[in-house]
Motif scaffolding. Structure first.
Motif, short mmCIF file in Angstrom:
data_model
loop_
_atom_site.label_atom_id
_atom_site.label_comp_id
_atom_site.label_asym_id
_atom_site.label_seq_id
_atom_site.Cartn_x
_atom_site.Cartn_y
_atom_site.Cartn_z
N LEU A 8 0.84 -1.22 0.01
CA LEU A 8 0.00 0.11 -0.08
C LEU A 8 0.89 1.21 -0.13
N LEU A 9 2.25 1.07 0.06
CA LEU A 9 3.16 2.29 0.01
C LEU A 9 3.75 2.18 -1.52
N SER A 10 4.50 3.30 -1.80
CA SER A 10 5.25 3.40 -2.73
C SER A 10 6.76 2.92 -2.36
N GLY A 11 7.46 2.58 -3.45
CA GLY A 11 8.62 2.09 -3.24
C GLY A 11 9.83 3.11 -2.48
N GLY A 12 9.60 4.33 -2.60
CA GLY A 12 10.36 5.14 -1.61
C GLY A 12 9.90 5.33 -0.27
N ARG A 27 17.20 1.09 15.54
CA ARG A 27 18.09 -0.03 16.13
C ARG A 27 19.33 0.51 16.86
N ASP A 28 19.87 1.68 16.51
CA ASP A 28 21.14 2.41 16.96
C ASP A 28 22.30 1.28 17.26
N ALA A 29 22.73 0.74 16.18
CA ALA A 29 23.61 -0.60 16.42
C ALA A 29 24.84 0.14 15.99
N GLU A 30 25.89 -0.72 16.74
CA GLU A 30 27.38 -0.29 16.44
C GLU A 30 27.83 -0.37 15.05
N ILE A 31 27.34 -0.92 14.35
CA ILE A 31 27.54 -1.19 12.91
C ILE A 31 26.27 -1.04 11.87
N LEU A 32 26.51 -0.29 11.06
CA LEU A 32 25.38 0.12 10.04
C LEU A 32 25.74 -0.22 8.70
N LEU A 33 24.99 -1.16 8.13
CA LEU A 33 25.15 -1.68 6.75
C LEU A 33 23.90 -1.22 5.78
N LEU A 34 24.31 -0.55 4.64
CA LEU A 34 23.28 0.12 3.76
C LEU A 34 23.74 -0.34 2.35
N ASP A 35 23.09 -1.33 1.90
CA ASP A 35 23.35 -1.92 0.56
C ASP A 35 22.10 -1.06 -0.35
N GLU A 36 22.75 0.01 -1.17
CA GLU A 36 21.76 0.68 -2.11
C GLU A 36 20.46 0.94 -1.49
N ALA A 37 20.86 1.60 -0.19
CA ALA A 37 19.51 2.28 0.72
C ALA A 37 18.98 3.14 0.15
N THR A 38 19.36 4.02 -0.84
CA THR A 38 18.80 5.02 -1.46
C THR A 38 18.31 4.93 -2.75
N SER A 39 18.35 3.59 -3.21
CA SER A 39 18.03 3.16 -4.74
C SER A 39 16.34 3.77 -5.12
N ALA A 40 15.70 3.63 -4.05
CA ALA A 40 14.24 3.96 -4.45
C ALA A 40 13.84 5.49 -3.96
N LEU A 41 14.94 6.31 -3.67
CA LEU A 41 14.68 7.52 -3.16
C LEU A 41 14.73 8.59 -4.58
#
Length: 584
Positions: A482-486, A499-513
C-alpha cells in the motif's frame, strides 16, 4: 496392517512419531486409550447380552430376569456412550496440540537455517510442509492409536466371544481373512506412488499462488493471466486426479470386504440353522455368535483400510522428519560466546569464500574497515560487494580465513551477539504485515513511540506518514504493497536508525529515493554515522562522496582504496565508473 509396519523405514518413522508425541501428551493419550478399552469391552458385552436375552426369554422364559437384563443392557450402552465422548474429546485435544507442536518445531527449524537453505528450498515447499505435514503427523497418530487400541481390541474381544460360543463356526469365518489381506495388499502398492505425487502437486498450487500475488504487476502488464491460469488449473487438476485415484483405491476395499463378510455371515447363518434346529444348540449362543460376527465387521473393515490411510499419511510424516533432521547450513559452535564490546573495527583475514556450486568470490581476501568510520564499497556487479555484507552479518561462513569484529572471530561468537551489533538496510526493501509504527519498532521492540517518531523524522519519513489518514497506525499491506517504493525504503531506513547499532550496513539504501529525498537522507546520515562503523554499497557514486574511505572492488579483489578526490586523481577504475555515470 501388520505388513505395513514390517517395513523398516515405516516402522522407524511410526516409532519415532509415537515416542515423541506420547512423551509430550501422555496424560491425554492415557485417558483416550482407557476410554477406547472401555468402548471395546462394552461392544463385546453388548453382543454377549443377546445370548442372555435369547436364552432367558425364549428358552427358559424367566420373566424375573427382565429387570436385570434391561438395566445391564442400558448400563452397557450408557457407559459406551460416555467412553466414546471421552475418547473423542481427548483425541481431538491431543491431535490439535500435536499439530501446533509440530508447526512450532518445523518453524523453529526453518528459522535456525542459514541463508543457503532458503536459496535451495522453495517457499512453497516450506509452506506445504508447515501445514500439510503437521496435519499428516496428527492423522497418522490418530490412525495408529485407534487401530491398535479401539479397533484391534474390539475385534479381538469379539473374536474371542465367537470362539467361546461357537469354535467350529469361527474357523469357517476366519478362513476369509487371508483373502482380504491379499486384496488390500494389491491396492496398497498403488497408493504409495500416488500419495507422493499428490504432495508435490499441493506444493505446486502454493507456488503458483505465490507467484501470482508477488508478481501481479508483471502478470497484469504482460497480460499473463491466461498463462498463470493454465498453470494453476493444471496443478489443481493434478491434485484432484490423484486425490480421486486414492479415494478410488480406498473405496475398492469396500466391495472386497463386503463380499467376503457377506459370504462369511451367510455361511454362519446357514450352519447355525442346522445347529439350532437339528443339533440341539442353544439359540442364545448362536445369537451371541452372529451378533459378535456382525459387530466385528466394522472394526475389521477399518483395520483393513487403515494401511492405505497410513501409507498416504506416512509420506507427509517422512517429509516432516526430513526437514527436522536436515543439517543446519549455518550453526553456532557448541562453545560459542557473546562478542565483547569494542569500537567496531571489522577485519577480513585471508578469507576464501564461494557460494554453493559456484566459483570462488574471494580467495585470500584481506580488508580492514575502520571503527567509527564510513566505508563505501563500489565496483562492477559480481565484484563481491554484497558478499562482504553477507559475511559481516554471518549469513555465511567463509571456507577459510576469518572475519573479525574488534579482533574476535565471529564464527566462534553467538549469532545473537553478532546480529545485535548490526543494523541493515537492503535495496530489496521488505516490510511486514501491520502498521507503519509496528514496522519501524521492529528495529528495537522496546522503543517508545517518541523514539519511533524521531527515527522516522531522521529518515525523512515523518511527513508522508503524518499525511496519511491514520498516521503511524496506517497498515502497510503485504510487503508494503500500500506504499510506494520510496516510502517503503524510508521506513526501512527508519527501522535501521531506531536500532542504533554499532555497525550500520547500507546496501543501495537510497535506490528508491528521489533526488530531494536522497539529499535529505545524506544529511541525516551524517548525524547517524558519527562514531559508528558504516559500510555503504552504492552504484550511484554521488551517494558516497562523504565516505571516509572508498574501497574499489573488481573480481573479488580490492584494486583501489582512498577518499573520493584522491581516487579521482589516480585515474583508475573508480574514475572510469564515475565518468560512466556522468556521461549523457
Amino acid at each position: 496392517m501388520f505388513r505395513f509396519f514390517r517395513s523398516t523405514e515405516n516402522q522407524q518413522l511410526i516409532a519415532r512419531l509415537v515416542r515423541e508425541s506420547f512423551r509430550e501428551h501422555k496424560v491425554g493419550y492415557a485417558f483416550a486409550i482407557l476410554s477406547m478399552l472401555v468402548v471395546a469391552g462394552t461392544t463385546a458385552a453388548s453382543a454377549y447380552m443377546l445370548r442372555e436375552i435369547t436364552n432367558e426369554f425364549v428358552v427358559y422364559k424367566r420373566v424375573d430376569q427382565v429387570n436385570f437384563i434391561a438395566l445391564a443392557t442400558a448400563a452397557i450402552f450408557i457407559l459406551k456412550g460416555f467412553a466414546g465422548f471421552i475418547q473423542a474429546y481427548f483425541m481431538s485435544r491431543v491431535g490439535n496440540a500435536i499439530i501446533a507442536d509440530r508447526q512450532r518445531k518445523i518453524y523453529d527449524r526453518i528459522l535456525a537455517q542459514g541463508i543457503e537453505f532458503y536459496h535451495s528450498t522453495s517457499s512453497s515447499e516450506l509452506i506445504t510442509r508447515m501445514t500439510n505435514n503437521a496435519q499428516a503427523a496428527r492423522n497418522v497418530l490418530d490412525l495408529v492409536v485407534t487401530s491398535y487400541v479401539r479397533d484391534l481390541v474390539t475385534l479381538v474381544s469379539l473374536l474371542a466371544l465367537m470362539v467361546w460360543q461357537q469354535p467350529g463356526l469361527s474357523i469357517i469365518c476366519f478362513a476369509v481373512g487371508p483373502i482380504a489381506v491379499y486384496g488390500v495388499n494389491r491396492i496398497l502398492k498403488r497408493v504409495r506412488k500416488i500419495a507422493k505425487q499428490e504432495f508435490r502437486s499441493l506444493g505446486q498450487i502454493v507456488h503458483v499462488m505465490q507467484e501470482t500475488a508477488i508478481g501481479v504487476r508483471v502478470v497484469k502488464s504482460f497480460n499473463l493471466e491466461g498463462a498463470m491460469r493454465k498453470r494453476m488449473y493444471k496443478a489443481v487438476s493434478d491434485v484432484e486426479s490423484r486425490a480421486n485415484n486414492i479415494a478410488t483405491l480406498e473405496a475398492a476395499t469396500s466391495p472386497v470386504m463386503e463380499t467376503l463378510a457377506g459370504l462369511a455371515i451367510a455361511g454362519a447363518v446357514f450352519v447355525s440353522g442346522f445347529l439350532v434346529l437339528q443339533g440341539g444348540q442353544m439359540p442364545g449362543n448362536i445369537m451371541a455368535f452372529i451378533a459378535a460376527l456382525l459387530l466385528a465387521y466394522e472394526p475389521a473393515k477399518r483395520l483393513a483400510r487403515v494401511r492405505i490411510s497410513l501409507e498416504t499419511g506416512i509420506v507427509g510424516v517422512r517429509m516432516m522428519f526430513q526437514l527436522a533432521d536436515r543439517p543446519l547450513t549455518l550453526a553456532e559452535k557448541p562453545d560459542a560466546k557473546p562478542l565483547r564490546p569494542g569500537p567496531g573495527e571489522i577485519r577480513f583475514e585471508d578469507v576464501t569464500f564461494a557460494y554453493p556450486e559456484s566459483a570462488p568470490v574471494f580467495e585470500g581476501f584481506n580488508l580492514t574497515l575502520q571503527a567509527g568510520k564510513m566505508t563505501a564499497l563500489v565496483g562492477p556487479s559480481g565484484s563481491g560487494k554484497s558478499t562482504i555484507l553477507n559475511l559481516i552479518m554471518r549469513m555465511y561462513d567463509p571456507q577459510s580465513g576469518k572475519v573479525l569484529f574488534d579482533g574476535q572471530d565471529i564464527s566462534f561468537a553467538t549469532l545473537d551477539s553478532v546480529r545485535k551489533k548490526i543494523a541493515y538496510v537492503s535495496q530489496d526493501t521488505f516490510l511486514f504485515a501491520g502498521t507503519i509504527m509496528h514496522n519501524i519498532r521492529l528495529g528495537r521492540e522496546d522503543a517508545t513511540d517518541a523514539e519511533v517518531i524521531a527515527a522516522a523524522k531522521a529518515a525523512n519519513a515523518h511527513d508522508f506518514i503524518s499525511a496519511t489518514a491514520k498516521g503511524y497506525e496506517t497498515e502497510v499491506g503485504e510487503n508494503g504493497s500500500l506504499l510506494s517504493g520510496g516510502q517503503r525504503q524510508r521506513i526501512s531506513i527508519a527501522r535501521a536508525m531506531l536500532r542504533d547499532a554499532e555497525i550500520l550496513l547500507l546496501d543501495e539504501a537510497t535506490s528508491a529515493l528521489d533526488a530531494e529525498s536522497e539529499a535529505l537522507f545524506r544529511d541525516a546520515l551524517q548525524q547517524l554515522t558519527v562514531g559508528r562503523t558504516t559500510i555503504v554499497i552504492a552504484h550511484r557514486l554521488s551517494t558516497v562522496h562523504q565516505a571516509d574511505t572508498i574501497v574499489v572492488l573488481e573480481k573479488g579483489r580490492m584494486v583501489e582504496s582512498g577518499a573520493h578526490r584522491t581516487l579521482l586523481k589516480q585515474g583508475g577504475l573508480y574514475q572510469k565508473l564515475y565518468e560512466y555515470q556522468l556521461m549523457p
